[in-house]
Design a protein around this motif. Structure first.
Motif, mmCIF file in Angstrom:
data_model
loop_
_atom_site.group_PDB
_atom_site.id
_atom_site.type_symbol
_atom_site.label_atom_id
_atom_site.label_comp_id
_atom_site.label_asym_id
_atom_site.label_seq_id
_atom_site.Cartn_x
_atom_site.Cartn_y
_atom_site.Cartn_z
ATOM 1 N N GLN A 138 -0.687 -2.891 -4.321
ATOM 2 C CA GLN A 138 -1.698 -1.883 -4.677
ATOM 3 C C GLN A 138 -2.965 -2.172 -4.036
ATOM 4 O O GLN A 138 -3.457 -1.056 -3.679
ATOM 5 N N ALA A 139 -3.302 -3.104 -3.701
ATOM 6 C CA ALA A 139 -4.558 -3.366 -2.791
ATOM 7 C C ALA A 139 -4.270 -2.556 -1.458
ATOM 8 O O ALA A 139 -5.308 -1.874 -0.970
ATOM 9 N N GLU A 140 -3.540 -2.597 -0.805
ATOM 10 C CA GLU A 140 -3.153 -2.122 0.472
ATOM 11 C C GLU A 140 -3.028 -0.471 0.249
ATOM 12 O O GLU A 140 -3.610 0.320 1.157
ATOM 13 N N ARG A 141 -2.352 -0.086 -0.674
ATOM 14 C CA ARG A 141 -2.450 1.302 -1.025
ATOM 15 C C ARG A 141 -3.870 1.788 -1.409
ATOM 16 O O ARG A 141 -4.201 3.077 -0.732
ATOM 17 N N GLN A 142 -4.440 1.298 -2.117
ATOM 18 C CA GLN A 142 -5.987 1.493 -2.379
ATOM 19 C C GLN A 142 -6.883 1.657 -0.701
ATOM 20 O O GLN A 142 -7.434 2.568 -0.840
ATOM 21 N N LEU B 38 -10.167 8.975 3.000
ATOM 22 C CA LEU B 38 -11.330 9.524 2.268
ATOM 23 C C LEU B 38 -12.739 9.235 3.456
ATOM 24 O O LEU B 38 -13.605 10.216 3.445
ATOM 25 N N ARG B 39 -12.731 8.180 3.772
ATOM 26 C CA ARG B 39 -13.999 7.758 4.798
ATOM 27 C C ARG B 39 -13.811 8.687 5.812
ATOM 28 O O ARG B 39 -14.867 8.900 6.489
ATOM 29 N N ALA B 40 -12.567 9.138 6.643
ATOM 30 C CA ALA B 40 -12.533 9.680 7.785
ATOM 31 C C ALA B 40 -13.048 11.206 7.604
ATOM 32 O O ALA B 40 -13.807 11.653 8.399
ATOM 33 N N SER B 41 -12.961 11.609 6.023
ATOM 34 C CA SER B 41 -13.351 13.089 5.984
ATOM 35 C C SER B 41 -14.967 12.935 5.253
ATOM 36 O O SER B 41 -15.469 13.928 4.935
ATOM 37 N N LEU C 134 -15.155 1.206 1.241
ATOM 38 C CA LEU C 134 -14.035 0.771 2.005
ATOM 39 C C LEU C 134 -14.206 -0.642 2.038
ATOM 40 O O LEU C 134 -13.029 -1.170 2.294
ATOM 41 N N GLU C 135 -15.119 -1.322 2.307
ATOM 42 C CA GLU C 135 -15.373 -2.875 2.831
ATOM 43 C C GLU C 135 -14.971 -3.535 1.345
ATOM 44 O O GLU C 135 -14.152 -4.609 1.464
ATOM 45 N N ASP C 136 -15.222 -3.006 0.148
ATOM 46 C CA ASP C 136 -14.829 -3.606 -1.105
ATOM 47 C C ASP C 136 -13.156 -3.578 -1.213
ATOM 48 O O ASP C 136 -12.650 -4.621 -1.623
ATOM 49 N N ALA C 137 -12.582 -2.530 -0.921
ATOM 50 C CA ALA C 137 -10.997 -2.371 -0.805
ATOM 51 C C ALA C 137 -10.505 -3.490 0.283
ATOM 52 O O ALA C 137 -9.309 -3.985 -0.223
ATOM 53 N N GLU C 138 -11.158 -3.468 1.128
ATOM 54 C CA GLU C 138 -10.676 -4.616 2.205
ATOM 55 C C GLU C 138 -10.715 -6.158 1.680
ATOM 56 O O GLU C 138 -9.638 -6.844 1.992
ATOM 57 N N ASN D 150 -8.035 -10.879 -0.324
ATOM 58 C CA ASN D 150 -7.961 -11.854 -1.478
ATOM 59 C C ASN D 150 -6.282 -11.736 -2.123
ATOM 60 O O ASN D 150 -5.705 -12.910 -2.408
ATOM 61 N N ALA D 151 -5.921 -10.672 -2.295
ATOM 62 C CA ALA D 151 -4.588 -10.396 -2.625
ATOM 63 C C ALA D 151 -3.350 -11.202 -1.644
ATOM 64 O O ALA D 151 -2.522 -11.765 -2.270
ATOM 65 N N GLN D 152 -3.950 -11.199 -0.634
ATOM 66 C CA GLN D 152 -2.918 -11.678 0.531
ATOM 67 C C GLN D 152 -2.842 -13.047 0.446
ATOM 68 O O GLN D 152 -2.217 -13.989 0.500
ATOM 69 N N SER D 153 -4.338 -13.851 0.213
ATOM 70 C CA SER D 153 -4.416 -15.232 -0.059
ATOM 71 C C SER D 153 -3.851 -15.820 -1.277
ATOM 72 O O SER D 153 -3.027 -16.638 -1.190
ATOM 73 N N GLU D 154 -3.762 -14.862 -2.226
ATOM 74 C CA GLU D 154 -3.257 -15.094 -3.584
ATOM 75 C C GLU D 154 -1.606 -15.174 -3.283
ATOM 76 O O GLU D 154 -0.913 -16.072 -3.977
ATOM 77 N N LEU D 155 -1.216 -14.241 -2.760
ATOM 78 C CA LEU D 155 0.363 -14.158 -2.477
ATOM 79 C C LEU D 155 0.825 -15.433 -1.575
ATOM 80 O O LEU D 155 1.727 -16.173 -1.959
#
Length: 400
Positions: A122-126, A133-136, A144-148, A153-158
């Protein structure tokens, strides 16, 4: 004048004395005429032989490959599959511990790993949507930085969830005690229902093909012991001589006994089947020439040693002095009492008499062989005679 009763008593005593004297003289003459029949197999000749010498080594037979299987988790022993002395193969299940709680932990960890995987997806899709959207120019750089950050964090938890799954699976596997190599169960330590704490010994497994002699020699003799030297030793419970070869000499002496450990490998296919037995022998560090006598020919009487020798046709009981024992054959060095060429009986008997006459007779094999040859010759002669009589025509037949 003697009374009749006293006269009769005197006559009886004189007759008994005569009989006793006759019996003693007969027994004396019989003992003087005792002879001993001896064959070539009954004696051996004293001669010079190589006498091996070296330091004494004592110790026990121990396997090189052995494993003390201990519990790695705290659990109840549910089942023991093997008993003492049973042969096992590498990977065979030996005992099983209660794994109920550990399987629950594994299921929980796997569920947490699946949830972490969904959160990451889900985090990767977001993040991908915000990049578009940032490109437009329709979203801010902060979003965008918050999404990254959420994606990272999701990767670390996995990763952490997967590590917990691996740890839980290992705990489940540790409830199964398996054989580390091919061998034999030497000692079973638990039974069904026992509580196995971490570190509690469950079983011992040894490899019987890797037995070796772990011996000790005195520090005074270690300077003559080297790798590759032959060792002759006996093992308690085995009526045979074993031969080995020094593999390694420990470079450090025992702090308490001041003895040095020496590892000896077996030479040949003759090996014991049981470990832990006491063994004693001698390392062949050198050899010398000396008169030797077989150990079976010696007669011990207190601190004195005797042999029965054949001298001038008579049986003689000779006192001798023996020295060191040969580690290879078991013979003893003769220090005094015998000389080269003397003939000594192999198996002395308690009924032997010193000074008995010795008569040499053919060995049993020679006697039976001569008897067989005589029987064959007689049979052949009888067959030839019957054959000639059968081939000769009778007078009546010739007349016709």
């Amino acid at each position: 004048m003697l009374r009749p009763s006293l006269l009769i008593l005197a006559l009886c005593l004189s007759v008994s004395a005569c009989k006793k004297g006759a019996n003693q003289s007969a027994s004396a003459s019989a003992s003087a005429q005792v002879t001993v029949q001896v064959t070539k197999e009954d004696y051996f000749t004293i001669e010079n032989n190589a006498l091996a010498s070296g330091p004494v080594i004592t110790g026990s037979i121990q396997p090189e490959r052995k494993a003390d299987l201990r519990a790695e988790v705290s659990a109840i022993v549910m089942q023991v599959m093997r008993e003492n002395g049973e042969v096992v193969r590498k990977g065979d299940l030996l005992a099983r511990l209660d794994d109920t709680s550990f399987r629950d932990q594994l299921a929980s960890s796997e569920q947490a790993a699946r949830a972490a995987q969904q959160t990451l997806d889900q985090a990767e899709r977001q993040l991908e949507r915000l990049k578009t959207l940032r490109a437009s120019g329709m979203t801010s750089m902060q979003a965008l930085e918050d999404a990254e950050i959420r994606r990272n964090n999701a990767q670390s938890e996995l990763v952490a969830a997967k590590a917990r799954v691996v740890a839980a699976r290992q705990q489940v596997q540790r409830t199964e005690i398996r054989a580390p190599f091919d061998g034999i169960v030497s000692e079973r330590k638990v039974s069904n229902g026992d509580t196995a704490q971490i570190g509690k010994e469950i079983m011992k497994v040894i490899d019987p093909t890797s037995l070796r002699f772990q011996g000790l020699v005195s520090a005074e003799s270690v300077n003559v012991v080297k790798a590759g030297q032959s060792v002759s030793f006996r093992i308690n419970g085995y009526d045979q001589q074993f031969v080995g070869k020094v593999r390694r000499v420990d470079p450090a002496a025992n702090a308490t006994t001041r003895q040095v450990e020496v590892l000896v490998d077996f030479v040949g296919s003759s090996q014991p089947k049981v470990s832990g037995l006491y063994a004693e022998g001698r390392i062949e560090a050198g050899s010398s020439q000396a008169l030797t006598v077989m150990s079976g020919a010696l007669v011990r009487d207190g601190d004195k040693t005797f042999v029965w020798a054949l001298q001038d046709g008579l049986l003689k009981r000779l006192q001798i002095t023996v020295g060191e024992r040969d580690v290879r054959r078991g013979d003893y060095a003769v220090l005094s009492g015998l000389k080269a060429g003397d003939k000594v009986l192999r198996q002395p008997m308690s009924t032997f008499k010193d000074g008995s006459k010795v008569v040499m007779i053919p060995s049993a094999g020679a006697t039976s062989a001569s008897t067989t040859n005589a029987a064959v010759s007689a049979s052949a002669a009888a067959g030839a005679s019957s054959s000639s009589s059968a081939n000769t025509p009778s007078a009546s037949a010739t007349g016709k």
